[in-house]
Design an enzyme around this catalytic site. Structure first.
Site, PDB file in Angstrom:
ATOM      1  N   HIS A  34       0.900  -1.189   0.028  1.00  0.00           N
ATOM      2  CA  HIS A  34       0.021   0.073  -0.196  1.00  0.00           C
ATOM      3  C   HIS A  34       0.973   1.211   0.022  1.00  0.00           C
ATOM      4  O   HIS A  34       0.638   2.332   0.615  1.00  0.00           O
ATOM      5  CB  HIS A  34      -0.944  -0.060   1.158  1.00  0.00           C
ATOM      6  N   THR A  35       2.054   1.065  -0.776  1.00  0.00           N
ATOM      7  CA  THR A  35       2.833   2.491  -0.585  1.00  0.00           C
ATOM      8  C   THR A  35       3.028   2.675  -2.119  1.00  0.00           C
ATOM      9  O   THR A  35       3.185   4.055  -2.411  1.00  0.00           O
ATOM     10  CB  THR A  35       4.281   1.896  -0.553  1.00  0.00           C
ATOM     11  N   GLY A 124      -4.475 -13.084  -4.664  1.00  0.00           N
ATOM     12  CA  GLY A 124      -3.618 -11.984  -4.275  1.00  0.00           C
ATOM     13  C   GLY A 124      -2.182 -11.919  -5.023  1.00  0.00           C
ATOM     14  O   GLY A 124      -1.376 -11.464  -4.526  1.00  0.00           O
ATOM     15  N   LEU A 125      -2.102 -12.765  -6.010  1.00  0.00           N
ATOM     16  CA  LEU A 125      -0.873 -12.902  -6.635  1.00  0.00           C
ATOM     17  C   LEU A 125      -0.772 -12.334  -8.071  1.00  0.00           C
ATOM     18  O   LEU A 125       0.023 -12.520  -8.963  1.00  0.00           O
ATOM     19  CB  LEU A 125      -0.673 -14.555  -6.891  1.00  0.00           C
ATOM     20  N   ASP A 172       1.904  -3.943  -9.203  1.00  0.00           N
ATOM     21  CA  ASP A 172       1.831  -5.482  -9.870  1.00  0.00           C
ATOM     22  C   ASP A 172       2.392  -5.545 -11.286  1.00  0.00           C
ATOM     23  O   ASP A 172       2.968  -6.511 -11.765  1.00  0.00           O
ATOM     24  CB  ASP A 172       0.346  -5.632  -9.679  1.00  0.00           C
TER      25      ASP A 172
HETATM   26  C1  GLA Z   1      -2.876  -4.456  -4.815  1.00  0.00           C
HETATM   27  C2  GLA Z   1      -2.729  -3.340  -6.071  1.00  0.00           C
HETATM   28  C3  GLA Z   1      -1.180  -2.894  -6.065  1.00  0.00           C
HETATM   29  C4  GLA Z   1      -0.686  -2.287  -4.572  1.00  0.00           C
HETATM   30  C5  GLA Z   1      -1.010  -3.636  -3.502  1.00  0.00           C
HETATM   31  C6  GLA Z   1      -0.545  -3.144  -2.117  1.00  0.00           C
HETATM   32  O1  GLA Z   1      -2.167  -5.419  -5.517  1.00  0.00           O
HETATM   33  O2  GLA Z   1      -2.891  -3.729  -7.256  1.00  0.00           O
HETATM   34  O3  GLA Z   1      -1.076  -1.752  -6.784  1.00  0.00           O
HETATM   35  O4  GLA Z   1      -1.689  -1.127  -4.123  1.00  0.00           O
HETATM   36  O5  GLA Z   1      -2.351  -4.024  -3.620  1.00  0.00           O
HETATM   37  O6  GLA Z   1       0.383  -2.985  -2.002  1.00  0.00           O
END
Ligand code: GLA
Length: 382
Positions: A34-35, A124-125, A172
């Protein structure tokens, strides 16, 4: 992975052979969560799991999409009519990339695309980023665009933000395009400056496990957007472009100026950027095991301050640590998804067994456990 299976399936669905086959990986993030939408830092690595696309240009402006993971139907769209992914299923990601390329002024038209993937979905991948980046790279070559990796990542992010309606950051997509084998990607989300940081847990007698909690998350459901808005509001109140511009030594005085509900968000983001720097320092000095406590501290911050963990992810972390892990944390956006666990290689099996037992005892679905080593980013495979 030779692309032969994808080329064969393409031929069956569309009649002719493809012009090529491209692959883009899913990712985990070691630290820096979340940065990215705060212009901050992250340290993702690519997984060996990829989405592959076999592709060929079409001259009639049609975009035809087929996936072995889909329902067998071919989605047939007119490129010139693409405007929004509302109401589309998975096709909104590839269609969004074609839309975003055109929005950016690139002269691209139709194509036939066949997909296959072994990136677990909803874990979450970053299966959606893998899908987008595979298409961006395929189109880049099919239409001779020659775009640099970060530009392809921006296009993929635009597709997700403005076409698919998910307000994600850039991590990502940058991970999927720019990661290299054997390294984590130290990413500056503001400038997209990046450095490959060698990461070889195995060489140090360690293992990195990815534990899928089987709790599926949806970044489009509003919670992610609300957190992002909170961070932007805090930055504005502090007179900053983004929270990345708040230094750790200014944190205490900045927090005193903020409304109470924004305090934990800002504390997480600023301390998380610090943890990225700390982690990179350890890896560059060859202290891979020292990463463990940094991961665990990151999890506590996501759980207690950012509040994006869930009971299943907390259970993995607590159980793994009690069973001998060096560190563990949820990875990705949160609200479910996966946990990464750094363990001495000899403890990998006992830790996995302890997590399975804890899930059974708590009545949760059995988690998926896979060992991970840093794999290459998006590339042509055939
Ligand atoms: C998801 C979002 C990314 C990032 C993460 C948290 O994966 O797609 O852009 O914000 O959450 O770090």
């Amino acid at each position: 992975m030779t692309g032969e299976a994808e080329a064969g399936a393409f031929r069956q669905v569309f009649g002719d052979p493809p012009a090529g086959v491209w692959a883009a990986p899913g990712r985990i993030n070691l630290i820096g969560e979340h940065t990215d939408y705060n212009d901050g830092f992250a340290l993702p690595m690519a997984l060996p799991h990829t989405t592959r696309v076999a592709a060929r240009r079409r001259a009639d402006g049609r975009l035809r999409l087929h996936s072995t993971r889909g329902d067998g139907r071919v989605t047939d769209l007119a490129v010139a009519d693409l405007a929004s992914g509302t109401g589309m299923d998975w096709a909104r990601y590839p269609a969004g990339v074609v839309w975003a390329l055109r929005e950016a002024g690139h002269h691209v038209g139709g194509a036939d695309l066949h997909f296959d993937s072994d990136v677990p979905a909803g874990a979450g991948l970053s299966s959606s980023a893998a899908l987008e980046c595979a298409v961006a790279l395929a189109y880049d070559e099919l239409y001779g665009l020659g775009l640099p990796g970060p530009e392809l990542a921006r296009i993929a992010q635009r597709a997700e933000n403005a076409f698919a309606g998910v307000p994600c950051g850039i991590m990502d997509q940058m991970a999927s395009v720019c990661c290299t084998e054997g390294a984590a990607l130290h990413l500056d989300s503001r400038t997209l400056a990046r450095r490959q940081v060698p990461f070889d847990p195995e060489g140090r007698g360690l293992a990195l496990l990815v534990v899928d909690t089987r709790v599926t998350h949806d970044l489009g459901d509003g919670a992610y957007a609300a957190l992002r808005a909170g961070c932007e509001q805090a930055a504005a109140l502090l007179g900053l472009t983004a929270l990345r511009d708040l230094a750790a030594h200014e944190l205490a005085s900045a927090l005193a100026e903020l409304p109470p509900e924004l305090v934990p968000l800002v504390r997480h983001v600023v301390t998380e950027d610090e943890r990225v720097a700390e982690a990179v320092g350890h890896l560059e000095a060859g202290r891979v095991g020292a990463l463990g406590p940094v991961l665990t501290a990151g999890h506590a911050s996501l759980r207690d301050d950012y509040r994006v963990s869930c009971p299943e992810a907390d259970l993995v972390v607590d159980t793994a640590l009690a069973a001998g892990a060096l560190g563990a944390r949820m990875t990705g956006g949160g609200f479910g998804g996966s946990v990464i666990v750094l363990v001495p290689a000899a403890a990998a099996d006992p830790v996995a067994a302890a997590v399975h037992a804890a899930f059974a005892a708590a009545g949760h679905r059995q988690p998926g456990v896979l060992p991970a080593a840093p794999a290459p980013g998006a590339r042509r495979i055939a």
